[in-house]
Design a protein around this motif. Sequence first.
Motif, PDB file in Angstrom:
ATOM      1  N   LEU A  46       0.826  -1.210   0.000  1.00 60.60           N
ATOM      2  CA  LEU A  46       0.000   0.000   0.000  1.00 60.60           C
ATOM      3  C   LEU A  46       0.862   1.264   0.000  1.00 60.60           C
ATOM      4  CD1 LEU A  46      -2.910  -1.155   2.309  1.00 60.60           C
ATOM      5  CD2 LEU A  46      -2.992  -0.693  -0.142  1.00 60.60           C
ATOM      6  N   PHE A  47       1.989   1.241   0.697  1.00 60.24           N
ATOM      7  CA  PHE A  47       2.909   2.376   0.587  1.00 60.24           C
ATOM      8  C   PHE A  47       3.453   2.461  -0.842  1.00 60.24           C
ATOM      9  CE2 PHE A  47       3.089   2.433   5.264  1.00 60.24           C
ATOM     10  CZ  PHE A  47       2.996   3.800   5.472  1.00 60.24           C
ATOM     11  N   GLY A  48       3.631   1.312  -1.482  1.00 59.85           N
ATOM     12  CA  GLY A  48       4.034   1.294  -2.883  1.00 59.85           C
ATOM     13  C   GLY A  48       2.979   1.916  -3.789  1.00 59.85           C
ATOM     14  N   ALA A  49       1.710   1.757  -3.442  1.00 61.98           N
ATOM     15  CA  ALA A  49       0.636   2.379  -4.223  1.00 61.98           C
ATOM     16  C   ALA A  49       0.729   3.893  -4.153  1.00 61.98           C
ATOM     17  CB  ALA A  49      -0.729   1.905  -3.722  1.00 61.98           C
TER      18      ALA A  49
ATOM     19  N   PRO B  41      -3.642  -2.558  12.859  1.00 60.90           N
ATOM     20  CA  PRO B  41      -3.313  -2.957  11.483  1.00 60.90           C
ATOM     21  C   PRO B  41      -4.190  -2.268  10.440  1.00 60.90           C
ATOM     22  CG  PRO B  41      -4.022  -4.876  12.776  1.00 60.90           C
ATOM     23  CD  PRO B  41      -4.033  -3.695  13.680  1.00 60.90           C
ATOM     24  N   PHE B  42      -5.415  -1.910  10.817  1.00 61.09           N
ATOM     25  CA  PHE B  42      -6.319  -1.283   9.857  1.00 61.09           C
ATOM     26  C   PHE B  42      -5.949   0.161   9.563  1.00 61.09           C
ATOM     27  CE2 PHE B  42     -10.070   0.985   8.451  1.00 61.09           C
ATOM     28  CZ  PHE B  42     -10.475   0.177   7.397  1.00 61.09           C
ATOM     29  N   MET B  43      -5.204   0.823  10.433  1.00 58.88           N
ATOM     30  CA  MET B  43      -4.863   2.233  10.244  1.00 58.88           C
ATOM     31  C   MET B  43      -4.094   2.486   8.948  1.00 58.88           C
ATOM     32  SD  MET B  43      -6.190   4.314  12.295  1.00 58.88           S
ATOM     33  CE  MET B  43      -5.197   5.757  11.966  1.00 58.88           C
ATOM     34  N   ILE B  44      -3.602   1.431   8.312  1.00 54.79           N
ATOM     35  CA  ILE B  44      -2.917   1.619   7.041  1.00 54.79           C
ATOM     36  C   ILE B  44      -3.849   2.228   6.006  1.00 54.79           C
ATOM     37  CG2 ILE B  44      -3.376  -0.698   6.139  1.00 54.79           C
ATOM     38  CD1 ILE B  44      -0.207   1.432   5.624  1.00 54.79           C
ATOM     39  N   VAL B  45      -5.128   1.941   6.082  1.00 52.64           N
ATOM     40  CA  VAL B  45      -6.067   2.462   5.076  1.00 52.64           C
ATOM     41  C   VAL B  45      -6.140   3.989   5.127  1.00 52.64           C
ATOM     42  CG1 VAL B  45      -8.462   2.459   4.273  1.00 52.64           C
ATOM     43  CG2 VAL B  45      -7.359   0.309   4.926  1.00 52.64           C
TER      44      VAL B  45
ATOM     45  N   ASP C 229     -13.621   7.393   4.699  1.00 49.22           N
ATOM     46  CA  ASP C 229     -14.291   6.133   5.025  1.00 49.22           C
ATOM     47  C   ASP C 229     -13.393   5.252   5.895  1.00 49.22           C
ATOM     48  OD1 ASP C 229     -16.664   4.575   4.766  1.00 49.22           O
ATOM     49  OD2 ASP C 229     -15.584   3.239   3.392  1.00 49.22           O
ATOM     50  N   GLY C 230     -12.100   5.180   5.579  1.00 51.57           N
ATOM     51  CA  GLY C 230     -11.159   4.405   6.385  1.00 51.57           C
ATOM     52  C   GLY C 230     -11.022   4.959   7.792  1.00 51.57           C
ATOM     53  N   TRP C 231     -10.984   6.280   7.901  1.00 52.46           N
ATOM     54  CA  TRP C 231     -10.896   6.907   9.222  1.00 52.46           C
ATOM     55  C   TRP C 231     -12.166   6.618  10.031  1.00 52.46           C
ATOM     56  CZ3 TRP C 231      -6.980   8.778  11.833  1.00 52.46           C
ATOM     57  CH2 TRP C 231      -7.250   9.457  13.007  1.00 52.46           C
ATOM     58  N   PHE C 232     -13.310   6.705   9.383  1.00 51.19           N
ATOM     59  CA  PHE C 232     -14.580   6.423  10.057  1.00 51.19           C
ATOM     60  C   PHE C 232     -14.594   4.989  10.593  1.00 51.19           C
ATOM     61  CE2 PHE C 232     -18.934   4.786   9.823  1.00 51.19           C
ATOM     62  CZ  PHE C 232     -19.578   5.678  10.685  1.00 51.19           C
TER      63      PHE C 232
END
Length: 181
Positions: free
Chosen positions: A58-61, A131-135, A106-109
């Motif tokens: 995801l950092f690569g994205a 782990p979800f905070m990556i979004v 949406d990810g923060w919510f």
Amino acid sequence: MIRWLDRMLSLVENTMIVVLTLAGLAMAFLQVILRYVFNTGLHWLEAGLVTALIWAMLFGASKAVSEGIHPRVELLPLMVGPRARAVLNFLALFAAMALSAYFFWDGWFYATFLDKINALHPELNIKQVYPFMIVPIVTALITLRYGLVVLTLFSNPSADHPDAHFRDVVRGDTKRKESDQ
């Protein structure tokens, strides 16, 4: 300012990609050694490995936005005149930025929801929100990256390839042909 911000974002992205990939490889190596040499294993290593590698990708994205390697349709902008090309470039980049901003929100919510209900990760035995905070983190980076591309596009709205123009601007390359600056 754009060059400095690009360098800082690249530093964060590159560091996270390298560190997380190496962490994933170390966990995979440890799991193989434990499994095949000692006939045992740690149950959380698989989840840790997957989490580290997904974070690295995801950092690569985010990094891909600055390199202009996300897929996009380029045929139509190349077939129209400079004004229409400028409009299409801005619309495409603004749509991508708006979509990533929505994913951030949406990810923060969802992350705040996970935090409120104290959901635990079944394998890692930590709060699921970590782990979800990556979004929201990566979508914020992607939104910022698209914003930088849009800002540099103001210097040459009808650039044939806005991503290449962005790379030229942040690298200080002014030798590109006039129509694509």
